[in-house]
Design an enzyme around this catalytic site. Sequence first.
Site, PDB file in Angstrom:
ATOM      1  N   ASN A   8       0.877  -1.171   0.000  1.00  0.00           N
ATOM      2  CA  ASN A   8       0.000   0.000   0.000  1.00  0.00           C
ATOM      3  C   ASN A   8       0.911   1.217   0.000  1.00  0.00           C
ATOM      4  OD1 ASN A   8      -1.792   2.058   0.469  1.00  0.00           O
ATOM      5  ND2 ASN A   8      -2.277   1.453   2.579  1.00  0.00           N
ATOM      6  N   LYS A  10       0.180   4.202  -0.280  1.00  0.00           N
ATOM      7  CA  LYS A  10      -0.459   5.411   0.280  1.00  0.00           C
ATOM      8  C   LYS A  10      -0.205   6.597  -0.668  1.00  0.00           C
ATOM      9  CE  LYS A  10      -0.093   3.395   4.794  1.00  0.00           C
ATOM     10  NZ  LYS A  10      -0.271   3.573   6.227  1.00  0.00           N
ATOM     11  N   HIS A  98      -9.774   1.654   4.611  1.00  0.00           N
ATOM     12  CA  HIS A  98      -8.505   1.828   5.328  1.00  0.00           C
ATOM     13  C   HIS A  98      -8.739   2.795   6.492  1.00  0.00           C
ATOM     14  CE1 HIS A  98      -4.407   2.926   6.292  1.00  0.00           C
ATOM     15  NE2 HIS A  98      -4.042   1.811   5.692  1.00  0.00           N
ATOM     16  N   GLU A 100      -7.099   5.165   7.573  1.00  0.00           N
ATOM     17  CA  GLU A 100      -6.836   6.574   7.272  1.00  0.00           C
ATOM     18  C   GLU A 100      -8.042   7.209   6.592  1.00  0.00           C
ATOM     19  OE1 GLU A 100      -3.127   5.844   5.284  1.00  0.00           O
ATOM     20  OE2 GLU A 100      -2.260   5.254   7.203  1.00  0.00           O
ATOM     21  N   GLU A 169      -5.918  -4.473  10.513  1.00  0.00           N
ATOM     22  CA  GLU A 169      -4.901  -3.429  10.682  1.00  0.00           C
ATOM     23  C   GLU A 169      -5.170  -2.648  11.965  1.00  0.00           C
ATOM     24  OE1 GLU A 169      -2.870  -2.481   6.674  1.00  0.00           O
ATOM     25  OE2 GLU A 169      -4.441  -1.027   7.025  1.00  0.00           O
ATOM     26  N   GLY A 175       2.097   2.499  10.646  1.00  0.00           N
ATOM     27  CA  GLY A 175       3.088   3.557  10.464  1.00  0.00           C
ATOM     28  C   GLY A 175       3.805   3.951  11.745  1.00  0.00           C
ATOM     29  N   SER A 213       2.865  -1.925  10.348  1.00  0.00           N
ATOM     30  CA  SER A 213       4.307  -2.016  10.568  1.00  0.00           C
ATOM     31  C   SER A 213       4.869  -3.410  10.323  1.00  0.00           C
ATOM     32  CB  SER A 213       4.683  -1.528  11.977  1.00  0.00           C
ATOM     33  OG  SER A 213       4.290  -0.182  12.144  1.00  0.00           O
TER      34      SER A 213
END
Length: 252
Positions: A8, A10, A98, A100, A169, A175, A213
């Site tokens: 991904n 991003k 996701h 985010e 996730e 991250g 991560s």
Amino acid sequence: MKKLIAGNWKMNGSRAANEALLTALAAGLPGEPACEVALCVPAPYLAQVHALLASHPSLSGIALGGQDVSAHAPGAFTGETSAAMLKDCGCQFAIVGHSERRQHHGETDALVADKAKAALAAGMTPIVCVGETLAERQAGRTAEVVKRQLAAVIHANGHCISEIVVAYEPVWAIGTGQTASPEEAQTVHALLRAQLKAATARSDSVRIVYGGSMNAANAAALLAQPDIDGGLIGGASLKAADFVKIIALAPV
Ligand code: PGA
């Protein structure tokens, strides 16, 4: 069932950086990987990456994916990308929900379920992300949160549910360099597997991948867990050497 290692990217990349990354990947990948590999790239670069994957023999087995998809049919939705457009650009996968997007774009469980439906209707595999925040984990609400998020997608997608990929996730691991331990991740994956089992007779063929991560150092232990069927990899997918190592660590 082959494991799935999906990158991904991003909101990262440029035409030059993408080309350099794929050239390095092509050089690093020895041949046909044992697992399935996908790259979910920013929409403006789908065509470029599609062409680059086709131009390197060692990359031609890598699938392309979008990072989001509109829940709507084509029409007056400025700025959105329809599932049909992603498919037309060569995507086999689309990430939906996701964290985010849930966090910064207010995406609800219902909207994420509709996005998964749109991807399936266009013939793509949605990678449906679920995961709890740190506060939710500390409050002992992990199971309740991930089950609620997946339930919405199961409810909206009925018998197609065996066609999705689920990505667990944990938001606190994304991250941050802080990974769920293999045991912590396995516990949640087993919960999600049980929930899928109640919804479809084909739950064993649904891949539940881990994201947060994951890197070349921790991938082997995570991928060895019985219900971890691959990874959704952010930061480490932007480093060719690390991504190649993770691919090599994914057993069949
Ligand atoms: P990360 O991102 O690997 O950089 O933690 C994973 C993701 O957000 O999909």
